[in-house]
Design an enzyme around this catalytic site. Structure first.
Site, PDB file in Angstrom:
ATOM      1  N   SER A   1      -6.422   3.013  -6.338  1.00  0.00           N
ATOM      2  CA  SER A   1      -6.982   2.508  -5.114  1.00  0.00           C
ATOM      3  C   SER A   1      -8.284   3.034  -4.369  1.00  0.00           C
ATOM      4  CB  SER A   1      -5.621   3.061  -4.183  1.00  0.00           C
ATOM      5  OG  SER A   1      -5.630   2.453  -2.955  1.00  0.00           O
TER       6      SER A   1
ATOM      7  N   HIS B   1       0.843  -2.754  -4.890  1.00  0.00           N
ATOM      8  CA  HIS B   1       0.141  -1.821  -5.108  1.00  0.00           C
ATOM      9  C   HIS B   1       0.400  -0.303  -5.280  1.00  0.00           C
ATOM     10  CE1 HIS B   1      -3.891  -0.148  -4.008  1.00  0.00           C
ATOM     11  NE2 HIS B   1      -3.534   1.088  -3.191  1.00  0.00           N
TER      12      HIS B   1
ATOM     13  N   ASP C   1      -0.187  -6.929  -6.452  1.00  0.00           N
ATOM     14  CA  ASP C   1      -0.564  -6.253  -5.314  1.00  0.00           C
ATOM     15  C   ASP C   1      -1.166  -7.119  -4.334  1.00  0.00           C
ATOM     16  OD1 ASP C   1      -2.508  -4.567  -3.799  1.00  0.00           O
ATOM     17  OD2 ASP C   1      -2.868  -3.104  -5.497  1.00  0.00           O
TER      18      ASP C   1
END
Lengths: 344, 344
Positions: A132, A318, A289
């Site tokens: 991320s 995610h 995601d």
């Protein structure tokens, strides 16, 4: 779990930031795993994701894993803004709270570069990886210091924050700052905007995991028997447990403005920045995601000379890149193992 | 565009609601297009979507379109709660504002049934169609009155609101009610919670259109040159233009609790309710819809005896079903034309 305390602090000195301010007496909180080889040839760097502390990366640093601390010296630097490194919540005036200056991914990497070079004399990295916002720092490392990075593995993240992703982040900011208890960021430390954080949690819950995750009620696998318990017990609990709103807003700024093209020398040209990367880059987006869809990483990867994309086939959205789902963890570990096995 | 005024009102009388309250002196606002045939054999019913008024459906009712008003008598009933029909914003105490009782899709359909049967003596419908919450009403019609509905076309909507979709709606509610100007729903009509509506708009903006829509900056095709202009000029403008927060929250409740299985007689069994549908149902989800993904409609359609799914191949996400993108409109019109051409 509140913030961990098993980290060390590195005095960065005065850190000039890309946007003009100088963060005086800045500190970088970090934790290391394993032992640095005498020739400093076994270093892995693993930056952190949004709101996370170093302990959130430990799922990748187990004995027997690709990043085995018996073999590698793994450095996990906490992001500036995350509450352990210099942050709105721990900085005295004039940069306290809402007055903390904006920090870019480039700035984050320069602080980490100081730690590695000044503390240990490290000149090369076997691997940089991160999930991320950690992925954004991974891309940034490969652009900012191509002479140091031998391999890069950005997981569920991107080299430039997409506009759709920005909309998500703008909605979080608009909501958190709406709580009257926010008081323009001047809330007392013991009276943060709790209702704003709860609404923030509900927004995040819809983005963090996929449609299919909820359809399958996969939150039960995470230990939450009902949707309502997942929303309150997990999501509200997560954001209400020691996460400072000004820190979150500062990290949101970093994230929203993420773009390797903004690295000095590239004049906003994201594609040129990606073309300058020398090392192999194995990007691992997740199929489901919602804010880093695999199509985006596929598009960016085309510009990276030794770039490739391996899509995590998962319903965890995610979260597939955050260590919560063992099958995804295994796929990531195997990819890291293969990447580390390549001669550099 | 503020609320239209070119509608008529039907006095529903006292409307008993599924949750126990009786909405006394309820009214249903509607507009008709075309002329009712003497034998009442040319009726199409087209309920409205979340926050929309009847005019939002007019893109499907053009001369030459499948629902040509030169041939059909098209009735567009405004949802209870949408500000034109009985709603929090226009109902006197004790059901004013935040005290308005919860209304289900079943209740919406019963009110519409009264209009059709009591005002015109209509006994059969050539087609029921609707987008989003209008799709939910379409499914509800096919379950509640299978003897009346000859064909059904739910567009970008579902017979049961998924949990992921619920999370989205919960985030909207948590945010709108966070604004101190909301005052537990007792805000003065001329001082609604404007900041809450702006944050609401930013959340919605991330859900309403797809990742790819933003990647392509397709908002430019809608007349908004930049992301910021799209967020403010379109999204904030939309929600701030005469949309009452209590009405929105009431509609959110209807939506969040949507489930044809809750129709009296089905005891919560969604699958049994779908199995009871007699007419052909052509569901049109959009490939990139973030809250009504096509996989969900595919799953539900399996239980509908004459159910089929046609996926709109588009980057417009949920908006593909709302009439804003001509290529999607054309695909929908063609499907409606084919469906209406089938003998019933």
């Amino acid at each position: 779990m509140p913030a961990p305390t098993d980290h060390e602090l590195f005095e960065l000195g005065d850190l000039p930031l890309q946007h003009g301010e100088i963060l005086r007496g800045a500190t970088l909180a970090y934790k290391t795993y394993g032992t640095l080889a005498p020739d400093r040839s076994n270093v892995i760097l693993h930056p952190t994701w949004f709101s996370a502390w170093h302990d959130a990366n430990e799922w990748t640093i187990k004995p027997g894993s690709a990043c085995d601390p018996g073999r590698y010296f793994v450095v996990v630097p906490n992001q500036i803004n995350n509450g352990l490194s210099s942050s709105p919540s721990n900085t005295p005036p004039p940069f306290n709270g809402p007055y903390f200056p904006p920090v870019t991914f480039h700035d984050q990497v320069e602080a980490q570069h100081r730690l590695l070079t000044q503390k240990w004399g490290i000149e090369s990295l076997e691997l940089v990886l991160g999930s991320s916002m950690g992925a954004a720092q991974t891309y940034q490392w490969a652009v900012s210091h191509p002479e140091m990075v031998k391999r890069a593995a950005p997981i569920v993240g991107s080299p430039r924050t997409s506009e759709h992703n920005q909309v998500f982040l703008k909605s979080l900011r608009a909501t958190l700052t709406l709580d009257p208890a926010f008081h323009d960021g001047l809330y007392p430390p013991d009276a943060p905007p709790m209702r704003g954080l709860r609404a923030f949690a509900r927004i995040y819950a819809g983005w963090g995991l996929s449609q299919r995750f909820y359809w399958e009620r996969a939150y039960r696998q995470m230990g939450y028997p009902t949707l309502e318990d997942f929303l309150v017990g997990y999501w509200e609990g997560f954001w209400l447990d020691g996460r400072d709103p000004n820190n979150l807003l500062a990290m949101l700024w970093t994230w929203e403005n993420g773009d390797v093209g903004k690295t000095p020398g590239f004049d906003g040209d994201t594609e040129a920045a990606l073309r300058s990367i020398r090392c192999p880059v194995v990007s691992m987006p997740a199929r489901t995601d919602l804010y880093f869809p695999p199509e985006d990483e596929q598009a960016w990867s085309e510009f990276i000379p030794h770039g490739e994309v391996r899509v995590l086939d998962t319903v965890y959205g995610h979260f597939a890149g955050l260590g919560v789902h063992e099958p995804d963890n295994a796929v990531i570990d195997e990819a890291l193992r293969e990447l580390l096995g390549r001669p550099a």
